[in-house]
Design a protein around this motif. Structure first.
Motif, PDB file in Angstrom:
ATOM      1  N   MET B 337      -0.665  -8.222   1.950  1.00 44.61           N
ATOM      2  CA  MET B 337       0.185  -9.244   1.350  1.00 44.61           C
ATOM      3  C   MET B 337       0.061  -9.201  -0.179  1.00 44.61           C
ATOM      4  O   MET B 337       1.032  -9.401  -0.899  1.00 44.61           O
ATOM      5  N   ASP B 338      -1.167  -8.922  -0.642  1.00 42.46           N
ATOM      6  CA  ASP B 338      -1.426  -8.923  -2.087  1.00 42.46           C
ATOM      7  C   ASP B 338      -0.983  -7.635  -2.777  1.00 42.46           C
ATOM      8  O   ASP B 338      -1.009  -7.557  -3.997  1.00 42.46           O
ATOM      9  N   SER B 339      -0.648  -6.624  -2.002  1.00 40.69           N
ATOM     10  CA  SER B 339      -0.240  -5.370  -2.661  1.00 40.69           C
ATOM     11  C   SER B 339       1.203  -5.052  -2.302  1.00 40.69           C
ATOM     12  O   SER B 339       1.502  -4.034  -1.689  1.00 40.69           O
ATOM     13  N   GLN B 340       2.071  -5.950  -2.699  1.00 39.91           N
ATOM     14  CA  GLN B 340       3.493  -5.882  -2.342  1.00 39.91           C
ATOM     15  C   GLN B 340       4.175  -4.608  -2.821  1.00 39.91           C
ATOM     16  O   GLN B 340       5.160  -4.176  -2.235  1.00 39.91           O
ATOM     17  N   SER B 341       3.659  -4.031  -3.905  1.00 40.90           N
ATOM     18  CA  SER B 341       4.370  -2.880  -4.460  1.00 40.90           C
ATOM     19  C   SER B 341       4.145  -1.618  -3.638  1.00 40.90           C
ATOM     20  O   SER B 341       4.830  -0.621  -3.807  1.00 40.90           O
ATOM     21  N   GLN B 342       3.181  -1.675  -2.730  1.00 40.57           N
ATOM     22  CA  GLN B 342       2.862  -0.491  -1.929  1.00 40.57           C
ATOM     23  C   GLN B 342       3.474  -0.580  -0.545  1.00 40.57           C
ATOM     24  O   GLN B 342       3.434  -1.635   0.085  1.00 40.57           O
ATOM     25  N   THR B 343       3.984   0.541  -0.062  1.00 41.88           N
ATOM     26  CA  THR B 343       4.394   0.563   1.338  1.00 41.88           C
ATOM     27  C   THR B 343       3.146   0.723   2.196  1.00 41.88           C
ATOM     28  O   THR B 343       2.067   1.069   1.695  1.00 41.88           O
ATOM     29  N   LEU B 344       3.300   0.479   3.491  1.00 43.72           N
ATOM     30  CA  LEU B 344       2.167   0.667   4.404  1.00 43.72           C
ATOM     31  C   LEU B 344       1.639   2.102   4.315  1.00 43.72           C
ATOM     32  O   LEU B 344       0.433   2.335   4.268  1.00 43.72           O
ATOM     33  N   TRP B 345       2.567   3.042   4.294  1.00 42.16           N
ATOM     34  CA  TRP B 345       2.145   4.452   4.280  1.00 42.16           C
ATOM     35  C   TRP B 345       1.389   4.782   3.008  1.00 42.16           C
ATOM     36  O   TRP B 345       0.393   5.516   3.029  1.00 42.16           O
ATOM     37  N   GLU B 346       1.844   4.219   1.888  1.00 38.37           N
ATOM     38  CA  GLU B 346       1.111   4.439   0.627  1.00 38.37           C
ATOM     39  C   GLU B 346      -0.294   3.857   0.722  1.00 38.37           C
ATOM     40  O   GLU B 346      -1.267   4.468   0.307  1.00 38.37           O
TER      41      GLU B 346
END
Lengths: 384, 358
Positions: B337-346
Motif C-alpha cells: 500500500m505504501d509503495s504505490q509507484s511500484q507494480t507487484l512484479w517490480e
C-alpha cells in the motif's frame, strides 16, 4: 542439507540491469500496441511477428552456442527473459516449445547437420515445433503409445496419430515419439524413438480440436504412410523414452508453471490499491508469499539443471504446486472483488479473470497431470 | 555460510541424534529440565553461535546459526535455545559476553522500574514467556526518566505461573511484584526498532525450526509407508498414499526454500520482505503437513507412544508464535500500500536488486 534443499539464486548487477532492459522493451512494445497482455499467453498468444522481434533481440535460444545462432548466456539470463515475457502476458506461443524443449533436445542428442539446420532458424523466431507425445489411447500412460515408424529405403514410414498437440496447426515441425520396435510387455520403455516430422509432408493431416472456449490451441495429427528421411531421427534409435523424459525436467519446472495467470494477480493488486482495500490486499499477499516460494524453487531447479544435476523430483513438485497456484489466483480474486468475468469486458480485471478461469482446467493437465507428477514424486521419495 | 558450515551442522546433528531422544523430549514435557543436553550445547559453543569471537562468542554467521535452529526443530530440542541465542545476539551489539545459562526474553510490553537508594524496584507482569521457569534471566524492556532500555533481570525473585503451549513447552506468566534488583546493566534502545528486530529474529527462528520439524515429519511419513503393509502390500504402493506423500514433499520443499532465502538475506543484512514471506508460507505448510502426516500414520500416529506428535504439536504451536499468517500478510499489505509507484512484479523482483547492490 538434504535432497529437498535447492540452491538460493542471487542475481548479479548485470542481470538486474538486463532485466530492466527486457522489461522496458516489452512495456514499450505493449504500450505501442504491438501486443495485448493476456493470461496464459504461452499457450494462446500466437504471434509470429512478435516471435521474430524477440528472436532479433537474441532472446530465443539464449543459452545455445553462438555458432548456432544462440548467445551463450546462462540459464539465469534466459530465466529472466522468460519471466518478463510471462509476467507481462506477451504472445510467445509460436516459438515457445522450440525454445524451451526442441532446441535443448537437438543440442544434447542432435546430429551436427540437425543443429546447423534447425537451431539458427529457431533463434530467429521463424521455425516452430510441436511436441508429439499423447495419443488417443495413450494419455497419462505415455509408454503405451502405438504410433510406429517402419524402416524403408533411406528412412522411415510413419503411421499413427497424436493428440492434444499444442500449436500443431501453426508449427513447421513436430518431434514425434513413436515405436521403432514392437511393444515388449517386459520392457515397456524400450523400442521408442524421437523423429522430426515436417508437418507439410504428404500424409500428414492436422485437425484442430476446439478448446472449451471455442479457441483453437491443440490438435489431432494423423500420419498416413508419411515418409521421414533417416537423417531425421534424433539421438539413438530405441532411446526415445529416455531422451523424452530428460526434456521433461525443463518442461515442468519453468516460470510458465506459476505465472500463467500472473497478469490477473498484478491487476488484482492494482484494483485493491485503488479501492484502498486493506483486507483484500492481506488475502492477496498470502498468494504472493506462495508465489515467492515457488519462484525460488523454480530458480533453484534451473540452476541445478544447468549444473547437470538430477532434479526430476523438484521439477515435478514445482509443476504440481505452481499450476495449482495458477488456479488459486483466479479463485481468490473472484471472491475478493465481486465482478462479472468476461473476455469481452472493458475492465481489465474482468477480462483477465475470465481468461484465467476458462483456461484453468489445462494448467494441471498439460505437461503431465498432477496425479502422474505426484506418483513420480512419491516413487522418488521412496527410492532414496 | 562460513567455511565451517558443514562441520558445525554435522557435529550438531551427531549430538542431537545421540542425546535428544524421544525419551528426553517426553521427560522434558513432564517437567524435567534437560540440563545435560544444555551443558553439551554450551560446551560445543552452540548457544553463542553467531556472536563474534571478539565478544566471547563462537563466531560463525547467521546461516550457521539458523541452520542449527533448523536441526533443533528437527530433533524437537526441549530447551530455550532460540531464546538464548536471540538474547545473546541482541546484547552482542552492546559488547556483552554471551550468556551460558539459559535465558529468555519478552519485549512486547514494558515493566515498571523505580529507582531508589538500594537499586531498582521492579513491577509488572509478562505473559507467554517461553521457558521462564527454567531460564535464569529474562531480557525485558523498561523506561526511566524518558529513556527506554533493555535489561537482563534475574528471575529468582519473580513469581512464575506455569503455562504450556500445544507442544507442552513452557510459555509462563512472569510476575515481578516489588522485586528489588541492584547492579543491573541497562542498554538504551529505540522501542519500535527493537520490537521490529525481535519479531524478525523470532519469526525467522521459528521458520527455521519449523522447517526442521517439517523435514522430520516427511522423513517419518516416508519411513512409515515403506514399512507398513495393508491389503498385502506396503502403503506406498497405494495411489491415495502416493498423492499424500507428494503433497507433503511439496509443502516441505516450498517451506525449506523460502526459509533458506530468508536466512540468506538476513545474514547479508539485506532483508526486506523475506522473513514475512517465509514465516507466512511455513505456517501455511505446517497446517497442511501436520494434517496429512497424521492421516497417513493412522491411529498409531495419534498415540503418545509415537514420535510424530513431538513434531506436529510443535508445528501447531510455533505457527502462532511470532506472527500467524494474517499478522505477516498484514505487514506485507501495508508495505505494498505504501509503495504505490511500484507494480507487484517490480516489488517481487526488486528485492534482489537491493541485495546485489549492497
Amino acid at each position: 542439507m538434504n535432497k529437498l534443499d535447492l540452491p538460493i539464486i542471487e542475481f548479479t548487477d548485470e542481470q538486474v540491469k538486463f532485466r530492466k532492459e527486457v522489461r522496458k522493451f516489452l512495456e514499450d512494445a505493449r504500450d505501442s500496441g504491438t501486443f495485448e497482455s493476456k493470461c496464459d499467453s504461452w499457450l494462446s498468444g500466437y504471434d509470429p511477428e512478435f516471435s521474430r522481434k524477440i528472436g532479433s533481440q537474441g532472446w530465443i535460444g539464449m543459452t545455445w552456442p553462438k555458432k548456432y545462432g544462440g548467445s551463450e548466456q546462462s540459464a539465469i539470463e534466459r530465466y529472466i527473459v522468460i519471466e518478463e515475457l510471462l509476467a507481462i502476458g506477451a504472445p510467445v506461443a509460436a516459438h515457445w516449445f522450440a525454445d524451451r524443449q526442441t532446441g535443448p533436445l537437438f543440442l544434447r542428442y542432435g546430429t551436427e547437420k540437425q543443429k546447423e539446420f534447425f537451431l539458427p532458424k529457431i533463434t530467429e523466431g521463424s521455425c516452430y515445433f510441436s511436441l508429439g507425445m499423447s495419443e488417443p489411447n495413450s494419455g497419462s500412460d505415455l509408454a503405451s503409445i502405438s504410433t510406429r515408424a517402419e524402416k524403408t529405403d533411406g528412412g522411415w514410414i510413419l503411421n499413427g496419430s497424436k493428440t492434444w498437440t499444442s500449436g500443431a496447426h501453426h508449427s513447421h515441425y513436430m518431434i514425434v515419439l513413436c515405436r521403432t520396435a514392437p511393444k515388449d510387455p517386459k520392457y515397456r520403455h524400450g523400442g521408442m524413438s524421437q523423429i522430426i516430422v515436417d508437418l507439410t509432408s504428404p500424409g500428414v493431416s492436422i485437425r484442430p480440436i476446439k478448446f472449451l472456449t471455442g479457441e483453437k490451441h491443440f490438435n489431432e495429427v494423423f500420419f498416413e504412410n508419411v515418409f521421414v528421411s533417416e537423417e531425421n531421427i534424433v539421438g539413438t534409435e530405441g532411446d526415445g523414452w529416455k531422451q523424452n523424459m530428460q526434456e521433461l525436467a525443463y518442461e515442468r519446472s519453468g516460470p510458465e508453471r506459476m505465472l500463467s495467470t500472473f497478469p490477473l494477480l498484478g491487476e488484482l493488486i492494482s484494483v485493491l490499491r485503488e479501492n484502498n482495500d486493506k483486507q483484500g490486499l492481506k488475502e492477496t499477499m498470502k498468494l504472493v508469499a506462495r508465489l515467492n516460494s515457488f519462484r525460488l524453487m523454480s530458480l533453484g531447479v534451473a540452476q541445478y539443471l544447468e549444473e547437470g544435476k538430477d532434479v526430476s523430483i523438484a521439477a515435478a513438485l514445482v509443476k504440481d504446486l505452481g499450476t495449482k497456484f495458477e488456479k488459486d489466483i483466479a479463485e481468490t480474486a473472484r471472491l475478493i472483488i465481486s465482478s462479472v468475468p468476461s473476455v469481452h469486458s472493458r475492465k481489465q480485471f474482468e477480462k483477465y479473470l475470465a481468461q484465467s478461469i476458462l483456461h484453468s482446467p489445462g494448467f494441471t493437465l498439460r505437461g503431465g497431470t498432477t496425479e502422474i507428477l505426484r506418483g513420480i514424486v512419491s516413487k522418488g521419495m521412496i527410492a532414496e | 555460510m562460513s567455511e565451517m558450515h558443514e562441520l558445525i551442522l554435522d557435529s550438531t546433528t551427531k549430538i542431537l541424534k545421540d542425546i535428544c531422544t524421544k525419551e528426553l523430549v517426553d521427560k522434558s514435557e513432564e517437567g524435567q529440565w534437560a540440563g545435560d543436553l544444555w551443558e553439551v550445547l554450551v560446551e560445543s559453543g552452540i548457544t553463542s553461535i553467531g556472536v563474534p569471537e571478539s565478544t566471547g562468542g563462537t563466531g560463525g554467521d547467521f546461516v550457521d546459526a539458523f541452520h542449527i535452529l533448523r536441526l533443533a526443530g528437527k530433533y524437537a530440542v526441549p530447551l530455550p535455545l532460540s531464546e538464548t541465542l536471540i538474547v545473546n545476539w541482541l546484547l552482542a551489539g552492546y559488547g556483552v559476553i554471551p550468556q551460558e545459562e539459559p535465558v529468555t526474553f519478552e519485549l512486547n510490553s514494558k515493566l515498571q522500574l523505580e529507582k531508589n537508594d538500594a537499586g531498582f524496584l521492579v513491577n509488572g507482569a509478562l505473559e507467554n514467556v517461553s521457558w521462564a521457569r527454567n531460564a535464569k534471566k529474562i531480557l525485558v524492556l523498561a523506561s526511566l526518566e524518558e529513556e527506554t532500555f533493555v535489561t537482563l533481570l534475574p528471575l529468582e525473585d519473580a513469581y512464575i505461573e506455569n503455562n504450556n503451549n500445544l507442544a507442552g513447552e513452557p510459555i509462563d506468566t512472569v510476575v515481578f511484584e516489588d522485586v528489588m534488583v541492584n547492579d543491573i546493566e541497562t542498554y538504551i534502545v529505540e522501542e519500535n526498532t527493537l520490537q521490529e528486530k525481535v519479531i524478525d529474529l523470532g519469526g525467522l527462528s521459528k521458520a527455521a525450526m519449523m522447517s526442521g520439524a517439517l523435514d522430520k515429519v516427511l522423513e517419518l511419513s516416508v519411513q512409515y509407508i515403506k514399512e507398513r503393509e495393508q491389503f498385502g502390500r506396503p502403503l506406498h504402493k497405494l495411489q491415495a498414499i502416493q498423492q499424500h506423500i507428494a503433497v507433503l514433499s511439496g509443502e516441505t520443499i516450498a517451506a525449506l526454500t523460502i526459509t533458506n532465502k530468508a536466512i540468506d538475506s538476513y545474514d547479508k543484512g539485506t532483508t526486506d520482505n523475506e522473513i514475512a514471506y517465509a514465516k507466512l508460507k511455513v505456517n501455511e505448510s505446517a497446517g497442511i503437513v501436520a494434517e496429512i502426516a497424521h492421516q497417513i500414520h493412522g491411529a498409531i500416529g495419534a498415540t503418545h507412544e509415537h514420535q510424530l506428535h513431538h513434531l506436529t504439536r510443535r508445528l501447531w504451536a510455533w505457527r502462532d508464535q511470532f506472527g500467524n499468517e494474517n499478522f505477516w500478510a498484514e505487514k506485507l499489505a501495508e508495505k505494498i500500500m505504501d509503495s504505490q509507484s511500484q507494480t507487484l512484479w517490480e516489488m517481487m523482483t526488486e528485492e534482489q536488486m537491493i541485495e546485489t547492490m549492497q
